[in-house]
Design an enzyme around this catalytic site. Sequence first.
Site, PDB file in Angstrom:
ATOM      1  N   SER A 135     -40.275  36.216  16.683  1.00 35.59           N
ATOM      2  CA  SER A 135     -41.258  35.342  16.045  1.00 35.59           C
ATOM      3  C   SER A 135     -41.710  34.255  17.005  1.00 35.59           C
ATOM      4  CB  SER A 135     -40.623  34.694  14.806  1.00 35.59           C
ATOM      5  OG  SER A 135     -41.431  33.660  14.298  1.00 35.59           O
ATOM      6  N   TYR A 148     -33.859  29.270  11.229  1.00 35.10           N
ATOM      7  CA  TYR A 148     -34.611  30.481  11.573  1.00 35.10           C
ATOM      8  C   TYR A 148     -35.075  30.444  13.021  1.00 35.10           C
ATOM      9  CZ  TYR A 148     -38.464  33.890  11.438  1.00 35.10           C
ATOM     10  OH  TYR A 148     -39.314  34.947  11.695  1.00 35.10           O
ATOM     11  N   LYS A 152     -34.020  32.996  15.990  1.00 33.05           N
ATOM     12  CA  LYS A 152     -35.020  33.803  16.691  1.00 33.05           C
ATOM     13  C   LYS A 152     -35.043  33.499  18.185  1.00 33.05           C
ATOM     14  CE  LYS A 152     -36.783  36.443  13.516  1.00 33.05           C
ATOM     15  NZ  LYS A 152     -36.533  37.908  13.562  1.00 33.05           N
TER      16      LYS A 152
END
Length: 247
Positions: A135, A148, A152
């Site tokens: 991402s 998150y 990532k």
Amino acid sequence: MGEDLDGRKVLVTGGTRGIGRAIATAFLAAGAEVVVCGRGEPDSLPEAGGRRARFAAADVRDAAACRTLVRQCGRLDVLVNNAGGSPAAEAAEVSPRFVDKVVALNLLAPFYLAQAACQVMRRQPDGGCVINIGSVSAHQPAPGTAAYSAAKAGLLMLTRALALEWAPQVRVNHVTVGMVATEAAADHYGDVAALNGVVPMGRLASPADVAAACLFLASKQAAYVTGADLAVHGGGEVPSRFLAAGG
């Protein structure tokens, strides 16, 4: 591009909906045999080219389940670590349990699956490849994405580390995905039409754009590509200062 994928075995995690479903469908259309996984079997499975994906139930956050899943595939030529995501959460208030789950899904699960896949791929004459779906949050975090974004970013570095260790038998690459127009895009991003103007390409990515990148990385055309980070984000986002100035 896909003719060299005839008869290849591909595992796509989270391949029953959204981006994962598009990836699975693209590999089926290219002649591959595809296995998709999730915690519950969907009403319909990806299909293309007269072939339908096979479903395997698995919680990829569990290392033993990952090993079992890969073992069930038998031969494995391509692993696409697509399962991931997280709801927005305020870093100062988020619970340890939430953080554990986010890191487990977005970083540990790809690690466990890649380990199991490597054991299979390195014994095959043609080796294999792992594709990690990452991402833009790994490069540019947004509010509410601390766990998150950290996971990532770890996935991107994991990609480079595994590529270094496992070459030449197993290639490992990363796809940096930006905003994608999935069925749930409005719930996730808000006004999708308004967002088109902040992307240099003038639109959000389609799931098929991500799938095409995966097909390339799995193909013979990418035989010398490992440790790469392929950006599929339409050029990123126009800097806010230019948008504020109407430029």
